[in-house]
Design a protein around this motif. Structure first.
Motif, mmCIF file in Angstrom:
data_model
loop_
_atom_site.group_PDB
_atom_site.id
_atom_site.type_symbol
_atom_site.label_atom_id
_atom_site.label_comp_id
_atom_site.label_asym_id
_atom_site.label_seq_id
_atom_site.Cartn_x
_atom_site.Cartn_y
_atom_site.Cartn_z
ATOM 1 N N ASP A 32 0.779 -1.333 0.100
ATOM 2 C CA ASP A 32 0.053 0.045 0.037
ATOM 3 C C ASP A 32 0.880 1.111 -0.048
ATOM 4 O O ASP A 32 2.038 1.368 0.805
ATOM 5 N N LYS A 33 0.412 2.163 -0.612
ATOM 6 C CA LYS A 33 1.181 3.414 -0.848
ATOM 7 C C LYS A 33 0.669 4.321 0.562
ATOM 8 O O LYS A 33 -0.288 4.003 1.167
ATOM 9 N N LYS A 34 1.675 4.931 1.343
ATOM 10 C CA LYS A 34 1.552 5.695 2.336
ATOM 11 C C LYS A 34 0.898 7.123 1.802
ATOM 12 O O LYS A 34 1.579 7.709 0.790
ATOM 13 N N GLU A 35 -0.123 7.501 2.485
ATOM 14 C CA GLU A 35 -0.975 8.624 2.077
ATOM 15 C C GLU A 35 -0.897 9.723 3.214
ATOM 16 O O GLU A 35 -1.161 9.237 4.347
ATOM 17 N N ILE A 36 -0.526 10.941 2.820
ATOM 18 C CA ILE A 36 -0.641 12.052 3.651
ATOM 19 C C ILE A 36 -1.428 12.992 3.264
ATOM 20 O O ILE A 36 -1.236 13.827 2.289
ATOM 21 N N SER A 50 1.347 13.294 -0.303
ATOM 22 C CA SER A 50 1.949 12.017 -0.298
ATOM 23 C C SER A 50 3.270 11.793 -1.198
ATOM 24 O O SER A 50 4.418 11.373 -0.807
ATOM 25 N N ASP A 59 4.317 1.387 2.437
ATOM 26 C CA ASP A 59 4.349 0.463 3.789
ATOM 27 C C ASP A 59 4.797 -0.788 3.504
ATOM 28 O O ASP A 59 5.115 -1.167 2.534
#
Length: 239
Positions: A32-36, A50, A59
């Motif tokens: 999964d991509k880290k999302e900010i 991100s 992750d």
């Protein structure tokens, strides 16, 4: 006739081929991509930070294997179950080699091992779940090309060593899919300046400066000093 085991893994002291386990399935979805993201009042949608640094971050990922150990009597099945659990679950983060990913390895640890006994068919089914770093590491360190073992399908050759005479324009190539922090080796004190004007100073010998980031593709620098400078790194790919 016994079917030859062609696909196997190696983790710590455990080698699935040597132990007689046949690979049934492998599941390695992308992480999964880290999302900010930030919710801003009176603004449609969200603000996504991100990839504000120009790179996507991920992750940890899970890799799941299912193996079968056939034609074993009950006492041998119990021994095999204890061995597969004790030889891997007691290990800390280690290298995971998989014949599916030739010339690469994963870095991770065992999350769980579930073993199912099938007495009527006299075999065991083992489901092993690993938690790993999102990228696979190339097995070779790109400092010197070793042509005796060069794999033209999976390897790539880079120029990683430069002679510096007062001031030189040089470049380093990262053939992987994410930025890496290399070990920098200098024969004398040398300074690198990137295209944005950021300065990195390296002393004679081996330097581990994790501030220096070599992005995927060509990285150009101005080098100042007298001597040689070279990089050591393992490329990381999204396998």
């Amino acid at each position: 006739m016994i079917t030859q085991i062609k696909e196997y893994i190696q983790f710590g002291d455990f080698n699935s081929k040597d132990a007689g386990w046949y690979l049934q399935s492998r599941d390695a979805p992308t992480p999964d991509k880290k999302e900010i993201v930030e919710q801003i009042p009176y603004l449609q949608g969200v603000l996504d930070f991100s990839d504000v640094l120009g790179e996507v971050f991920f992750d940890r990922r899970e890799i799941t294997y299912e193996f079968k150990l056939p034609n074993k009597d009950y006492p041998d099945r119990k021994v095999a179950e204890r061995f597969i659990k004790s030889s891997m679950t007691t290990k800390s983060e280690s290298q995971l080699f998989d014949t599916h990913d030739k010339r690469y390895y994963w870095l991770g640890k065992v999350k769980s091992i579930r073993v199912t006994d099938v007495p009527l068919k006299k075999h065991l089914i083992a489901t092993i779940v690993f938690i790993c770093y999102p990228f696979a590491f190339h097995a070779d360190n790109y400092f010197d090309d070793v042509w005796d073992t060069f794999d033209f399908e999976n390897d790539f050759s880079n120029w990683t060593k430069w002679d510096i005479n007062v001031r030189e324009e040089i470049y380093f190539v990262n053939g992987g899919d994410t930025s890496v922090s290399p070990t920098v080796i200098c024969s004398s004190d040398i300074t690198l300046i990137d295209k944005k004007g950021k300065t990195y100073k390296f002393q004679k010998g081996e330097n581990n400066d994790f501030v220096l980031s070599i992005k995927p593709g060509i990285n150009r620098f101005t080098a100042k000093g007298n001597g040689t400078i070279s990089l050591r790194f393992n490329a990381e790919v999204m396998a």
